[in-house]
Write a protein that holds these residues in place. Sequence first.
Motif, PDB file in Angstrom:
ATOM      1  N   UNK A 152       0.926  -1.230   0.146  1.00  0.00           N
ATOM      2  CA  UNK A 152       0.021   0.114   0.154  1.00  0.00           C
ATOM      3  C   UNK A 152       0.970   1.387   0.110  1.00  0.00           C
ATOM      4  N   UNK A 153       0.498   2.202  -0.854  1.00  0.00           N
ATOM      5  CA  UNK A 153       1.180   3.506  -0.989  1.00  0.00           C
ATOM      6  C   UNK A 153       0.164   4.753  -0.948  1.00  0.00           C
ATOM      7  N   UNK A 154      -0.387   5.003   0.175  1.00  0.00           N
ATOM      8  CA  UNK A 154      -1.548   6.044   0.214  1.00  0.00           C
ATOM      9  C   UNK A 154      -2.730   5.645  -0.608  1.00  0.00           C
ATOM     10  N   UNK A 155      -3.195   6.457  -1.663  1.00  0.00           N
ATOM     11  CA  UNK A 155      -4.310   6.276  -2.381  1.00  0.00           C
ATOM     12  C   UNK A 155      -3.910   4.922  -3.501  1.00  0.00           C
ATOM     13  N   UNK A 156      -2.725   5.012  -3.748  1.00  0.00           N
ATOM     14  CA  UNK A 156      -2.160   3.783  -4.913  1.00  0.00           C
ATOM     15  C   UNK A 156      -1.621   2.419  -3.903  1.00  0.00           C
ATOM     16  N   UNK A 157      -1.494   1.426  -4.837  1.00  0.00           N
ATOM     17  CA  UNK A 157      -0.801   0.210  -4.338  1.00  0.00           C
ATOM     18  C   UNK A 157       0.696   0.203  -5.312  1.00  0.00           C
ATOM     19  N   UNK A 158       1.776  -0.302  -4.743  1.00  0.00           N
ATOM     20  CA  UNK A 158       2.680  -0.516  -5.516  1.00  0.00           C
ATOM     21  C   UNK A 158       2.914  -2.177  -5.865  1.00  0.00           C
ATOM     22  N   UNK A 159       2.916  -2.456  -6.969  1.00  0.00           N
ATOM     23  CA  UNK A 159       3.001  -3.943  -7.431  1.00  0.00           C
ATOM     24  C   UNK A 159       4.235  -4.233  -7.878  1.00  0.00           C
ATOM     25  N   UNK A 160       5.101  -4.895  -7.267  1.00  0.00           N
ATOM     26  CA  UNK A 160       6.375  -5.596  -7.626  1.00  0.00           C
ATOM     27  C   UNK A 160       6.386  -6.765  -8.436  1.00  0.00           C
ATOM     28  N   UNK A 161       6.998  -6.889  -9.634  1.00  0.00           N
ATOM     29  CA  UNK A 161       6.868  -7.811 -10.510  1.00  0.00           C
ATOM     30  C   UNK A 161       8.267  -8.645 -10.659  1.00  0.00           C
ATOM     31  N   UNK A 162       8.333  -9.735 -11.002  1.00  0.00           N
ATOM     32  CA  UNK A 162       9.401 -10.476 -11.929  1.00  0.00           C
ATOM     33  C   UNK A 162       9.132 -10.645 -13.079  1.00  0.00           C
ATOM     34  N   UNK A 163       9.795  -9.737 -14.000  1.00  0.00           N
ATOM     35  CA  UNK A 163       9.467  -9.832 -15.469  1.00  0.00           C
ATOM     36  C   UNK A 163      11.057 -10.352 -16.252  1.00  0.00           C
ATOM     37  N   UNK A 164      11.630 -11.103 -15.427  1.00  0.00           N
ATOM     38  CA  UNK A 164      13.007 -11.436 -15.632  1.00  0.00           C
ATOM     39  C   UNK A 164      13.832 -10.589 -15.149  1.00  0.00           C
ATOM     40  N   UNK A 165      13.284  -9.412 -14.987  1.00  0.00           N
ATOM     41  CA  UNK A 165      14.013  -8.381 -14.066  1.00  0.00           C
ATOM     42  C   UNK A 165      13.087  -7.713 -12.940  1.00  0.00           C
ATOM     43  N   UNK A 166      13.560  -7.170 -12.118  1.00  0.00           N
ATOM     44  CA  UNK A 166      12.638  -6.153 -11.023  1.00  0.00           C
ATOM     45  C   UNK A 166      11.856  -5.359 -11.881  1.00  0.00           C
ATOM     46  N   UNK A 167      10.535  -5.146 -11.731  1.00  0.00           N
ATOM     47  CA  UNK A 167       9.656  -3.876 -12.298  1.00  0.00           C
ATOM     48  C   UNK A 167       8.816  -3.633 -11.383  1.00  0.00           C
TER      49      UNK A 167
END
Length: 278
Positions: free
Chosen positions: A222-237
């Motif tokens: 959670x980041x205030x009014x947004x959410x940060x979604x961390x992904x593995x796309x072969x590299x961090x995104x």
Amino acid sequence: LLFDATVGQNIAVGLRLHGVPPAERARRVAEAAERFGILGLLERSARRLSGGEAQRTSLARAFALHPELILLDEPFASLDPPTRETLIGELGRELRRSGTTALLATHDQGEALALADTLAVLREGRIVQMGPADEVINHPLDTFVAAFVGMETVVSGVVREQGRGTVILEACGRELEVIGAADPGQELRVGVRPEHVTLALHSAADSSARNRLPGVVTRIIPRGPFFKVELDCGFFLSAFVTAQSLGELALKPGQAVVASFKATAVHLLRKEGLAAEL
């Protein structure tokens, strides 16, 4: 830091030191107090103020002098988020109204974007990049500035092709299309801001985004009014999504998604350690 006196007396301190006559002093105290919403607190003891009221008093005390330059060292760091947001707006309006130049030291990029015309990023006492605030935030010159201004995704790769104004970069087994010029075989480092990444469950055929990468959700923060979604796309995104999008996509760790971003959203970064030309 306020004196053990009333709000009005605190605001008047600088005016008294400058020898401003009592009538003019009272007028300027009332004017500054009104601009920062504390006109009704002039007779209250500074010991009985909340953090936000104390900060308003300090700002009113400074602006009552009609300064050419005001120095602000992380002025909102100790305030709760609603009070901080309100005060940033009030300070911005007063700076524009008065034409006062302000030098603001902050670690908060939101404050910087809300208030600054020019942004300078310092590292070990040296300016490593300076320019219009939007330019520094969205076009950092190196990985240090990128990390400092919130560009969390930074990846290195090798140029495979060069086209008309773009290059194809191979990074961690994935291809990225990037706006810029570079020779095949050249190693590049690029970054993407999380707000420029769009997530979907399937690749959209009508999307104008040149970069579409399959990935897996690893973490949601959670980041205030947004959410940060961390992904593995072969590299961090990383990507920012709204609560509504989070629910509609039913995102959770382990979920397969497609991350999309335009070629213009990928920024070339230079190696660290080179001072920016000012």
